[in-house]
Write a protein that holds these residues in place. Structure first.
Motif, PDB file in Angstrom:
ATOM      1  N   LEU A 216      50.377  -0.598 -16.320  1.00 24.31           N
ATOM      2  CA  LEU A 216      49.999   0.538 -17.160  1.00 24.31           C
ATOM      3  C   LEU A 216      49.215   1.582 -16.371  1.00 24.31           C
ATOM      4  N   ALA A 217      48.335   1.132 -15.494  1.00 25.14           N
ATOM      5  CA  ALA A 217      47.574   2.081 -14.674  1.00 25.14           C
ATOM      6  C   ALA A 217      48.507   2.922 -13.816  1.00 25.14           C
ATOM      7  N   HIS A 218      49.585   2.308 -13.328  1.00 23.50           N
ATOM      8  CA  HIS A 218      50.532   3.000 -12.459  1.00 23.50           C
ATOM      9  C   HIS A 218      51.286   4.101 -13.207  1.00 23.50           C
ATOM     10  N   VAL A 219      51.465   3.933 -14.521  1.00 28.11           N
ATOM     11  CA  VAL A 219      52.181   4.953 -15.295  1.00 28.11           C
ATOM     12  C   VAL A 219      51.231   5.816 -16.123  1.00 28.11           C
ATOM     13  N   GLY A 220      49.965   5.838 -15.745  1.00 30.76           N
ATOM     14  CA  GLY A 220      49.044   6.830 -16.273  1.00 30.76           C
ATOM     15  C   GLY A 220      48.218   6.449 -17.479  1.00 30.76           C
ATOM     16  N   PHE A 221      48.171   5.169 -17.847  1.00 29.61           N
ATOM     17  CA  PHE A 221      47.326   4.746 -18.958  1.00 29.61           C
ATOM     18  C   PHE A 221      45.965   4.279 -18.436  1.00 29.61           C
ATOM     19  N   SER A 222      44.935   4.541 -19.221  1.00 30.54           N
ATOM     20  CA  SER A 222      43.590   4.044 -18.928  1.00 30.54           C
ATOM     21  C   SER A 222      43.373   2.762 -19.727  1.00 30.54           C
ATOM     22  N   CYS A 223      42.988   1.691 -19.055  1.00 35.78           N
ATOM     23  CA  CYS A 223      42.905   0.373 -19.701  1.00 35.78           C
ATOM     24  C   CYS A 223      41.484  -0.175 -19.724  1.00 35.78           C
ATOM     25  N   ILE A 224      41.125  -0.750 -20.862  1.00 33.57           N
ATOM     26  CA  ILE A 224      39.882  -1.501 -21.015  1.00 33.57           C
ATOM     27  C   ILE A 224      40.252  -2.912 -21.468  1.00 33.57           C
ATOM     28  N   VAL A 225      39.740  -3.913 -20.784  1.00 32.46           N
ATOM     29  CA  VAL A 225      40.043  -5.310 -21.121  1.00 32.46           C
ATOM     30  C   VAL A 225      38.802  -5.951 -21.718  1.00 32.46           C
ATOM     31  N   MET A 226      38.980  -6.616 -22.865  1.00 29.60           N
ATOM     32  CA  MET A 226      37.868  -7.332 -23.487  1.00 29.60           C
ATOM     33  C   MET A 226      38.239  -8.784 -23.715  1.00 29.60           C
TER      34      MET A 226
ATOM     35  N   MET B 149      58.929  18.538 -20.671  1.00 29.54           N
ATOM     36  CA  MET B 149      57.874  19.534 -20.562  1.00 29.54           C
ATOM     37  C   MET B 149      56.570  18.913 -20.071  1.00 29.54           C
ATOM     38  N   GLY B 150      55.916  19.629 -19.169  1.00 30.87           N
ATOM     39  CA  GLY B 150      54.629  19.182 -18.664  1.00 30.87           C
ATOM     40  C   GLY B 150      54.696  18.416 -17.362  1.00 30.87           C
ATOM     41  N   ALA B 151      55.886  17.916 -16.992  1.00 29.80           N
ATOM     42  CA  ALA B 151      56.012  17.198 -15.717  1.00 29.80           C
ATOM     43  C   ALA B 151      55.682  18.147 -14.569  1.00 29.80           C
ATOM     44  N   LYS B 152      55.013  17.629 -13.547  1.00 27.47           N
ATOM     45  CA  LYS B 152      54.503  18.477 -12.475  1.00 27.47           C
ATOM     46  C   LYS B 152      54.836  17.914 -11.098  1.00 27.47           C
ATOM     47  N   MET B 153      54.977  18.834 -10.149  1.00 24.91           N
ATOM     48  CA  MET B 153      55.140  18.459  -8.753  1.00 24.91           C
ATOM     49  C   MET B 153      54.376  19.472  -7.906  1.00 24.91           C
ATOM     50  N   LEU B 154      53.572  18.989  -6.990  1.00 23.66           N
ATOM     51  CA  LEU B 154      52.823  19.849  -6.086  1.00 23.66           C
ATOM     52  C   LEU B 154      53.544  19.916  -4.754  1.00 23.66           C
ATOM     53  N   ILE B 155      53.841  21.128  -4.310  1.00 28.27           N
ATOM     54  CA  ILE B 155      54.478  21.330  -3.003  1.00 28.27           C
ATOM     55  C   ILE B 155      53.431  21.936  -2.070  1.00 28.27           C
ATOM     56  N   LYS B 156      53.128  21.231  -0.998  1.00 25.66           N
ATOM     57  CA  LYS B 156      52.089  21.674  -0.087  1.00 25.66           C
ATOM     58  C   LYS B 156      52.675  22.538   1.027  1.00 25.66           C
TER      59      LYS B 156
ATOM     60  N   LYS C 120      45.454  14.352 -13.108  1.00 25.04           N
ATOM     61  CA  LYS C 120      44.211  14.212 -12.345  1.00 25.04           C
ATOM     62  C   LYS C 120      44.474  14.145 -10.847  1.00 25.04           C
ATOM     63  N   ASP C 121      45.442  13.302 -10.422  1.00 22.12           N
ATOM     64  CA  ASP C 121      45.737  13.154  -9.000  1.00 22.12           C
ATOM     65  C   ASP C 121      46.206  14.469  -8.387  1.00 22.12           C
ATOM     66  N   LEU C 122      47.034  15.209  -9.120  1.00 23.46           N
ATOM     67  CA  LEU C 122      47.570  16.470  -8.593  1.00 23.46           C
ATOM     68  C   LEU C 122      46.468  17.503  -8.398  1.00 23.46           C
TER      69      LEU C 122
END
Length: 348
Positions: free
Chosen positions: A204-214, A34-41, A2-4
């Motif tokens: 977890l958010a930093h390594v790409g997981f979406s978290c819901i706390v209940m 596989m799937g790892a990405k890097m954007l070069i501007k 998403k960020d890329l």
């Protein structure tokens, strides 16, 4: 991802070209799969990573070269022992990288970016598909389940191999494809908003997981306490299905304030069959709760599939250390589900 793609969209809106480097195959001991990405501007800045060290240095050079030529291309990197040691690996390996030149003059790509970002925001399932048959000129399409992805792929005569939702590179009818599933990992539902949860969510958010706390207490489940969570829910832990729907792709972390609440949540979670259930607590607490679940009709095999106690064994003591152990376990489970724990053949 998403960020890329947000960064790509920003670059295109500012009239800047860029290159998206994606690992399309790997073998041996490599830092990224596989799937790892890097954007070069255009100005040389990078976002993301495909391995660090020699790989990224050579990738930046290759990207700049392709930007000058305004074409895309594929390059294979073979890491020697000395290069591998520079980035902390024991032995070398091979990765195959596709360098996707993205021009601000491409009139269709911004629309694809918008559709992809919207799909990621809505957590829609689907596939991002590259046609790499012509190396210098790529084609990319988005197929969403909400848009009848299977039927659309069938119309084009494309069959993505494998029963699971894994990243894959293959050849079909003398064409070469690379496909990456959207929403590869489900949400992490954390039940109990105490000290460990407060350390775990930002990690977890930093390594790409979406978290819901209940939690059943508003003071332990609110955006002020969990600014990095995608959502917080206050509700009755005996009836979590009233406010939360757990599916098979989700992860469940149970860390409530007592045996009884753990029992309520674990019973409901096991009935939903998520890909991961982890329960925090002492051996005695886990034994008591497990006994109740056996009485409820759950099998020993079902209980053995739960991670109890939660987390990788690293002799963690503090809430922060326990959070690290849990994050490590979830990263490993996610990698297993994506087929990244087995080295694939280099296919360049």
């Amino acid at each position: 991802m998403k960020d890329l793609f947000q960064e790509i969209k920003k670059s295109l809106s500012e009239g800047e070209e860029a290159v998206l480097a994606t690992i399309i195959s790997s073998s041996g001991s490599t830092p990224r799969r596989m799937g790892a990405k890097m954007l070069i501007k255009q100005d040389g800045r990078i976002r993301g990573s495909i391995g660090g060290g020699a790989v990224e240095y050579q990738s930046m050079k290759k990207a700049m070269e392709l930007m000058k030529k305004k074409v895309s291309g594929i390059k294979e990197f073979s890491l020697t022992r000395s290069q591998a040691a520079d980035i902390g690996m024991v032995c070398g390996g091979n990765i195959c990288v596709y360098f996707q030149y993205i021009s601000p003059k491409n009139n269709t790509f911004p629309s694809l970016c918008n559709s992809l970002l919207e799909a990621l925001e809505k957590r829609e399932k689907g596939w991002l598909l590259w046609d790499l048959t012509e190396e210098e000129t790529w084609q990319m399409e988005l197929f969403l389940e909400s848009g009848m992805a299977d039927e659309e792929l069938q119309k084009k005569g494309i069959k993505i191999p494998g029963a699971g939702r894994q990243i894959v590179l293959w050849e079909q009818n003398q064409r070469r494809y690379f496909a990456e599933p959207l929403v590869m990992d489900g949400r992490v539902y954390i039940f109990g908003g105490g000290h460990v949860a407060q350390e775990l969510v930002p990690l977890l958010a930093h390594v790409g997981f979406s978290c819901i706390v209940m939690d059943d207490r508003e003071e332990f489940a609110n955006p002020r306490v969990f600014p990095k969570a995608d959502g917080t829910v206050v509700g009755d832990l005996e009836h979590i299905e009233d406010v939360i729907h757990i599916n098979r792709e989700d992860y469940v972390c149970i860390m409530t304030r007592g045996h009884q609440y753990d029992y309520y949540v674990q019973k409901q979670a096991m009935a939903a069959h998520p890909c991961y259930i982890g329960v925090m607590g002492s051996k005695n607490k886990i034994r008591v709760v497990s006994g109740k679940l056996i009485e409820d009709g759950f099998s020993k095999e079902e209980l053995d599939a739960c991670h109890m106690p939660i987390g990788t064994e690293i002799l963690a003591q503090t809430p922060a250390e326990i959070a690290v152990s849990i994050a490590g376990e979830l990263i490993f489970v996610r990698a297993e589900r994506l087929g990244l724990t087995q080295a694939g053949k280099s296919a360049c």
